[in-house]
Motif scaffolding. Structure first.
Motif, short mmCIF file in Angstrom:
data_model
loop_
_atom_site.label_atom_id
_atom_site.label_comp_id
_atom_site.label_asym_id
_atom_site.label_seq_id
_atom_site.Cartn_x
_atom_site.Cartn_y
_atom_site.Cartn_z
N ALA A 170 76.39 -15.49 -46.69
CA ALA A 170 77.21 -16.69 -46.80
C ALA A 170 78.66 -16.33 -46.50
O ALA A 170 79.18 -15.34 -47.01
N LEU A 171 79.27 -17.15 -45.67
CA LEU A 171 80.69 -16.98 -45.35
C LEU A 171 81.42 -18.25 -45.75
O LEU A 171 81.06 -19.35 -45.33
N ALA A 172 82.44 -18.10 -46.60
CA ALA A 172 83.25 -19.23 -47.02
C ALA A 172 84.60 -19.12 -46.32
O ALA A 172 85.30 -18.12 -46.46
N ILE A 173 84.95 -20.14 -45.57
CA ILE A 173 86.18 -20.14 -44.78
C ILE A 173 87.10 -21.23 -45.30
O ILE A 173 86.69 -22.38 -45.45
N SER A 174 88.35 -20.87 -45.58
CA SER A 174 89.37 -21.82 -45.99
C SER A 174 90.47 -21.83 -44.94
O SER A 174 90.94 -20.77 -44.53
N ALA A 192 88.44 -31.01 -38.23
CA ALA A 192 88.99 -30.02 -37.30
C ALA A 192 88.64 -28.61 -37.76
O ALA A 192 88.32 -27.74 -36.94
N ALA A 193 88.69 -28.37 -39.05
CA ALA A 193 88.35 -27.04 -39.59
C ALA A 193 86.88 -26.71 -39.31
O ALA A 193 86.56 -25.60 -38.88
N GLU A 194 86.00 -27.67 -39.54
CA GLU A 194 84.58 -27.44 -39.28
C GLU A 194 84.31 -27.19 -37.80
O GLU A 194 83.51 -26.32 -37.44
N ALA A 195 84.98 -27.92 -36.93
CA ALA A 195 84.82 -27.73 -35.48
C ALA A 195 85.33 -26.35 -35.07
O ALA A 195 84.69 -25.66 -34.26
N LEU A 196 86.45 -25.94 -35.62
CA LEU A 196 87.02 -24.63 -35.31
C LEU A 196 86.09 -23.50 -35.74
O LEU A 196 85.82 -22.57 -34.98
N VAL A 197 85.56 -23.61 -36.96
CA VAL A 197 84.66 -22.57 -37.48
C VAL A 197 83.37 -22.53 -36.66
O VAL A 197 82.87 -21.45 -36.31
N THR A 219 82.94 -23.37 -33.51
CA THR A 219 83.25 -22.77 -32.21
C THR A 219 83.44 -21.27 -32.34
O THR A 219 82.92 -20.49 -31.52
N ALA A 220 84.18 -20.85 -33.35
CA ALA A 220 84.40 -19.41 -33.56
C ALA A 220 83.08 -18.69 -33.79
O ALA A 220 82.85 -17.61 -33.24
N HIS A 221 82.20 -19.28 -34.57
CA HIS A 221 80.90 -18.67 -34.85
C HIS A 221 80.06 -18.57 -33.58
O HIS A 221 79.34 -17.60 -33.37
N ARG A 222 80.17 -19.56 -32.72
CA ARG A 222 79.40 -19.59 -31.48
C ARG A 222 79.86 -18.51 -30.49
O ARG A 222 79.05 -17.93 -29.77
N VAL A 223 81.17 -18.20 -30.45
CA VAL A 223 81.68 -17.26 -29.45
C VAL A 223 81.97 -15.86 -30.01
O VAL A 223 82.24 -14.95 -29.24
N CYS A 224 81.88 -15.69 -31.31
CA CYS A 224 82.18 -14.40 -31.94
C CYS A 224 81.18 -13.33 -31.52
O CYS A 224 79.97 -13.54 -31.61
N PRO A 225 81.65 -12.18 -31.04
CA PRO A 225 80.73 -11.12 -30.63
C PRO A 225 79.83 -10.64 -31.77
O PRO A 225 78.66 -10.31 -31.54
N TYR A 226 80.33 -10.58 -32.98
CA TYR A 226 79.52 -10.15 -34.12
C TYR A 226 78.44 -11.18 -34.43
O TYR A 226 77.29 -10.83 -34.71
N GLN A 276 86.31 -25.14 -45.81
CA GLN A 276 87.15 -25.98 -46.66
C GLN A 276 88.53 -26.08 -46.04
O GLN A 276 89.19 -25.06 -45.79
N ALA A 277 88.95 -27.30 -45.76
CA ALA A 277 90.30 -27.55 -45.27
C ALA A 277 91.20 -27.77 -46.49
O ALA A 277 90.87 -28.56 -47.36
#
Length: 53
Positions: free
Chosen positions: A2-6, A14-19, A21-28, A43-44
């Motif tokens: 589980a990853l919690a992002i604030s 916008a926060a959910e869209a950013l996360v 997208t980041a998860h989709r393109v992250c090499p890890y 969480q915004a």
């Protein structure tokens, strides 16, 4: 896993869209996709208004 992002200063949408997208393109994320189940929670946080004294 589980990853919690604030994120401060943007809307929840916008926060959910950013996360997402980041998860989709992250090499890890790409390296572990299909092998490790990852649950993202976003969480915004509204920035507090700055008041000059």
């Amino acid at each position: 896993m589980a990853l919690a992002i604030s994120i401060t200063g943007i809307s929840q949408a916008a926060a959910e869209a950013l996360v997402a997208t980041a998860h989709r393109v992250c090499p890890y994320s790409n390296a572990t996709r299909g092998n490790i189940d990852v649950q993202l929670s976003t969480q915004a946080i509204q920035a507090a208004a700055h008041v000059a004294a």
